[in-house]
Every structure is written in structure tokens, then in C-alpha cells.
Design an enzyme around this catalytic site. Sequence first.
Site, PDB file in Angstrom:
ATOM      1  N   HIS A   2       4.141   6.759   5.509  1.00 10.64           N
ATOM      2  CA  HIS A   2       2.997   7.419   6.145  1.00 10.64           C
ATOM      3  C   HIS A   2       2.232   6.542   7.134  1.00 10.64           C
ATOM      4  CE1 HIS A   2       0.619   5.477   2.888  1.00 10.64           C
ATOM      5  NE2 HIS A   2      -0.389   5.576   3.724  1.00 10.64           N
ATOM      6  N   ASP A  25     -26.295  15.132 -22.781  1.00  8.00           N
ATOM      7  CA  ASP A  25     -24.863  15.333 -23.008  1.00  8.00           C
ATOM      8  C   ASP A  25     -24.052  14.239 -22.319  1.00  8.00           C
ATOM      9  OD1 ASP A  25     -25.708  16.304 -20.604  1.00  8.00           O
ATOM     10  OD2 ASP A  25     -24.417  18.066 -20.586  1.00  8.00           O
ATOM     11  N   GLU A  36       1.706   4.879  12.703  1.00  3.51           N
ATOM     12  CA  GLU A  36       0.379   4.451  13.144  1.00  3.51           C
ATOM     13  C   GLU A  36       0.301   2.936  13.333  1.00  3.51           C
ATOM     14  OE1 GLU A  36      -4.241   4.384  11.505  1.00  3.51           O
ATOM     15  OE2 GLU A  36      -2.681   5.426  10.380  1.00  3.51           O
ATOM     16  N   ASP A  37       0.925   2.169  12.435  1.00  2.12           N
ATOM     17  CA  ASP A  37       0.682   0.723  12.397  1.00  2.12           C
ATOM     18  C   ASP A  37       1.880  -0.136  12.803  1.00  2.12           C
ATOM     19  OD1 ASP A  37      -1.929   1.091  11.535  1.00  2.12           O
ATOM     20  OD2 ASP A  37      -1.341   1.172   9.432  1.00  2.12           O
ATOM     21  N   HIS A  40       0.822  -1.219   0.000  1.00  5.37           N
ATOM     22  CA  HIS A  40       0.000   0.000   0.000  1.00  5.37           C
ATOM     23  C   HIS A  40       0.855   1.268   0.000  1.00  5.37           C
ATOM     24  CE1 HIS A  40      -2.895   3.065   1.083  1.00  5.37           C
ATOM     25  NE2 HIS A  40      -2.290   3.253   2.253  1.00  5.37           N
ATOM     26  N   ASP A  82      -3.232   8.320  -0.573  1.00  5.49           N
ATOM     27  CA  ASP A  82      -3.551   7.244   0.363  1.00  5.49           C
ATOM     28  C   ASP A  82      -5.016   6.837   0.233  1.00  5.49           C
ATOM     29  OD1 ASP A  82      -3.304   5.585   2.822  1.00  5.49           O
ATOM     30  OD2 ASP A  82      -4.513   7.178   3.704  1.00  5.49           O
TER      31      ASP A  82
END
Length: 696
Positions: A72, A260, A76-77, A48, A139
Site C-alpha cells: 500500500h 459503571d 507513494e513512497d 510497517h 494502516d
Amino acid sequence: MLRQYELVERVKEYDPDADEALLNRAYVYTVQKHGTQKRASGDPYFSHPVEVAGLMTDLKLDQETIATALLHDTVEDTLATIDDIEELFGPDVARLVDGVTKLSKIEQMPENERAAENLRKFLLAMSEDIRVLLVKLGDRLHNMRTLHYIKKPEKRRRIARETMDIYAPLAERVGMYEYMREMQALAFEQLEPEAYTTITRRLEEIRSQDSGQVDAIALAIKQALAETGLQVEVTGREKHPYSIWKKMAERHLPFDKVTDIFAFRVITESVEDCYRAMGVLHTVWQFIPGKFKDYISTPKNNGYRSLHTSLIYENSMRVEVQIRTRDMHRTNEFGLAAHWAYKQADRPDGQVGWLRDLIEIVDASHDPEELLEHTRMAIYQDRIFAFTPKGALFQLPKGATPVDFAYAVHTDLGDQTVGAKINGRHVPLRTTLNNGDVVEIIRSKSSEPQLSWLGHVVTGKARSAIRRGLRAKERAEHAEIGQQMFDDIAARMPTKIGRKAIKGAIERLQLRDEEELMAAIGTARLDDREVMEALVPGSTADLPKKPHWPRQDGAISIKGLTPGRAFKLGVCCHPVPGERIVGVRQDGEGVIVHRIDCEQLADGIDADWLDLSWGEYSSGAPVRLGMEIYNRPGTLADMTGILARNTANIQRIEMVEREQPFGTYTVDIEVEDLAHLTRIISALRASDAVAEVERI
């Protein structure tokens, strides 16, 4: 997934001086830190951030942004910290990673609060460095591309709704139309699966029956322009399903009536060629009046520049044509990213000027609902252009009024607005602005925002500023009333009340300051005994308890009537104990009790009048209130909670009208007396749930 050397080569193609070692370290670091983690698709998790970094290379962004994209999710992970990132990759990358990371760990909040807090942090981080936004959009786009792997449908819908409401509009506002269109299409598939399937199937049918019609129209346009010496590129495409569905919904059209479906893009060599091409097309084919837009001379806030027109082709087919230069095209597709605007000291202020408005909305919004409402208004509405008398240009949403314009110029000008002129003519403040209007705002330093303005402003900035002004005014009024009541309480105290006693009372009552104390007294949130006890603990020990009239099952006693004489309280004025009353005796109806100032009495009722007064234990009188309540979850419960806390028995609630952002209600309650009613109305007016309340 991009291999390490492929990613580095991509960056080196457009930035030969890029720090190859930095990129290699970031790639290896994210692979090591995410280790054996898996995504919902079963792919290694590090795929990712690598794909997000690849999206950033498509935008030709700098090495710090590429490194941020790779890193990034590490804080966090994984066990990595911002200090680790700073030590290994430098302060710039650490700051950017921190900006993206701050948007995440909010899972424990209710959905609206979480979305609002996410948005709040996002806007603040983005205001410091626009690259935070670019990485976050990449992201989100990659997460949307893999959204179908998430098993829980409710989670897919939540992510899709957040994308549709926040991230796609933000992509549009910074001019990243490619990102916006793909996000909308992917979110639309989750949010409206039946509509998506139906429209997609119809487009496939058109495509199968097309027989090269799109290519034929594109060739006809190119040949018509080539005959006048213009060398251009022409491409044609179908509008994507969400765009078609939106038009169907807005105009209440079936698919067959959307004319259109096809759009064509003409790429020229120069600005002059854009206008020449427009002239040729309008000569060869009939153009549709009102459909021509010149975004070259007056670009959108996000820097978008192009000429738009709609033509009637053969067989009455409508086609949309966009004409732009090659440079315009890249800017239009990738916006701020195409310009590297965050690096340019001389960037056009208009490109990010709207961001200042968003930050002001963050500061002014009172709760999560307001923040989401105001921000969505600010970031996702069609635009019109209006001018000040000195020629300064401001972009506003369609439907904007002079009040919106005033707040767009400056918040102080909006607060002080008393009138407006459009093109030299005095107009009401609710007048809708049109493209090209010259707007002059008439101001007065003694003026204040008006509640009625909320009924016709359309910008989030104006709405948040008006609400903030109204709250400040209401708080000041409550504090002024409270100060008078406090002076009366202090005069009844056994000792003189000084600043020290007031400071102690504020601490005991857990209030912020003296103004909040006075406002609490003025809105009846604190009664006399509570204030006295907070000022001088123990001072109320010898005071008698507050007397209460016996309710006697809500019975009403009236003096001045013959014993046993029947009477009714007038439904026209709903008198309550404590008010001066009179009785009107009419044949066959007994006695009707009215307030002395009842309008029906002023109409000259032909009847005998009786001078009446309330009995000693009268209570439980019915009263009707009219309320404007903010139309958002929980406000009705807040209103009924206030009535319950003030011991008002609710007899009936009826919604009269709903007009965003308000719901209008009539509420019938029972009150003890006039003082009780006054306390209830004061408490309702102090509530954030209630915009306005009046006795009917």
C-alpha cells in the site's frame, strides 16, 4: 515483525487455497522497494506494511487484501507505479493499492481542506471496494501504535485529531469496535494527556484495591446463569480511559461519580439463550430502567447485535452487561471484515447503506468545512430507530426530527416535506423522534427546503441537501432579477443583442453559462458598464463616468427644515437617501427624521409632522443590518470583505448569539443611498458565508 513464511502460514491456516506465490512476491517486492528507508522509530520502513498485512490476517481477509496491505505504500513512497503493480500482481490488487494511495499526497493543502479532500477521496474509493477501507484502517491503527516516536508534538496531535474525527468513527460505522476503541485510546493520550494520565492513574488505583472483585462479579453472573441450565462464557473488564472521559464530559461528572466503570460480556450458544440469560439477570439483580437495549431484534446499521443492560450489584455498584452469541461477538468486534461482506452478493443492505448517504454528502457539500461537518454528523452519532407507515425501518441519530427522517428515506421526499405525523398525530417539523416512532411525511411537489430547517436537523445528509436546495433557490432568484436588469441594459445598447453577443460576453467575463451571468448581474457583482462592454467591446467609450455624490465628510442634507434647524436620523428605522421621509418635531429633541413606513410612526407619536426630502448631496447614512453567518473560520472576513468591496463604511459589529452552525450579528454601516444599500444586501445574500441578512 512477521517473517515471510509466518505471514504466508497465517493466511494458509484460514484459506488453504490462497496463492502462496502471490503473497511471497508481494512480501519480497515491498522489502526491495522500501530498501533502506526508516520509520521515525528507527525500524526498517517495510516493517510497517508487513505489520498492516498481519492485522489483515487477524481479520482473515483474502489474498488480494493481504497483498494490498503489503504494497500500500510502494507507489507513494518508492519509484513503483500502479502499472508496475498491475503487471506483477494483477488488476484487482492494483485497483486496491491505487484506492489506498489516492488518500495521501495532499500535504500542501491547508489543514481543513486537506482533511476534507482526504475524506472525499477515501469515501469515493471505499464505495467501490470496502477492502480499501479495511486496509486503510489497519494502516492507521499501526501508525497510531507507533505515533509516540514522532518528535513534533503538533504533528502527533494533528494525526491524533484526524484519527479521532474520521478513522475511529469509520471503524465504528463498519462495526470494527476493537479498532475503534484502540484508535480512540491512542488518540486520547495525545489530545488530552493530562486527562489520560489522571484517569489511567485512578484506574490503576481501583485495580490495586480490587481484590479480585471483577473476577468475583463475573463468577457470580456465570453461577446464576448455570443454575438455570445456561452454559455461558463471562468476561469482565474496565472501560477504557477515553470512554470514561467522554461520559464525564457529557454528563459533567467527576471520576468518583462515574458508576459503571466495569462492563461484563456474556457469550451464549444461541439467540434464545441470550433472552433467557437476560431474564435470569433481571430476576437475580435489580436492573436500571431505561438502560435496557435490544440490538438483536433491531441491529445497528453496522450489523452490531447484542442485548445491553445495567444492573445494581451488591453495595449499590452499577455494572453494565452485554449478552450475545459467539457469532454475534465476532461480527461486533470486526464488523464487515468478519463477514467478508464485500464478497457476498446477498449481504444485508443495511450494512453498507449508510455509505450511499456519505457519497451523496460528498456530492452536495459546497466547501471543505461543510464536507467535514456533514460527514462527522453522518458517521458518529448514537442511533434511534423509526418506521415508515409501511413498516420500513430507518436508523437515525439521537435528536433527529421528521425532516431528518424524510431525507433518510429519499432526498426528493425531504425537499418536498410540508408536514409530518408521528404515531398518527400531526406534529411540528422540529419535533424530536423517539425509538419506535412511526413517521408519516406529508409532501407537496411545489415545496422547497426551508432555511429554518437548518436550526433543527441533525443529520449530515439533511443539512447538506437543505443547503444545496437553498443555494439553488437563491441562485435562481438572483438570475431572475439579473435577467430583468439585463433586458434593460440590452434595450439601451446601440445594436441588437443576440445569442452570439451573450456567448461572447460569458467568455470575456470568464463565467460558466448564461445563468451565472444573470446571477452576477442580479447580485451587483457586475455593473451596467461592465456588462455593456462585455457584450459589445468599446460600446462604453463615449458614456459618461458613473456619477458619485460628494461625500462631504458623510454630511446629510435635508430639504424642508428651517436653515440651521437641528435634526437626527431615527435610530428606530435608519432612513437612507432615496427613501421617502418625514420629520417629527418634539419638544426638547429637535426634529427626528423617520422613514414613512417606520413602525414607531404607526404607534401614534404625539408630535408635529414635517414633510421632508433629501438634499442634493446627502450621503453617509447609517444603517443596521442583522445577519446569520455560518460559524466557521473565515466567514466573518468574507462578510466584511463584501462590505469593503461595496464601499460600505463599517461603524460597528456585534455578535448577538452563537448557536451552531450560525453566529448572529448586528452590523452598523454607512451607505450612500437606497440603491447602494440594495446592492450591498444582494451581495451579502449571494455569499456562501452569509445564511441570512435583513435590514433592522
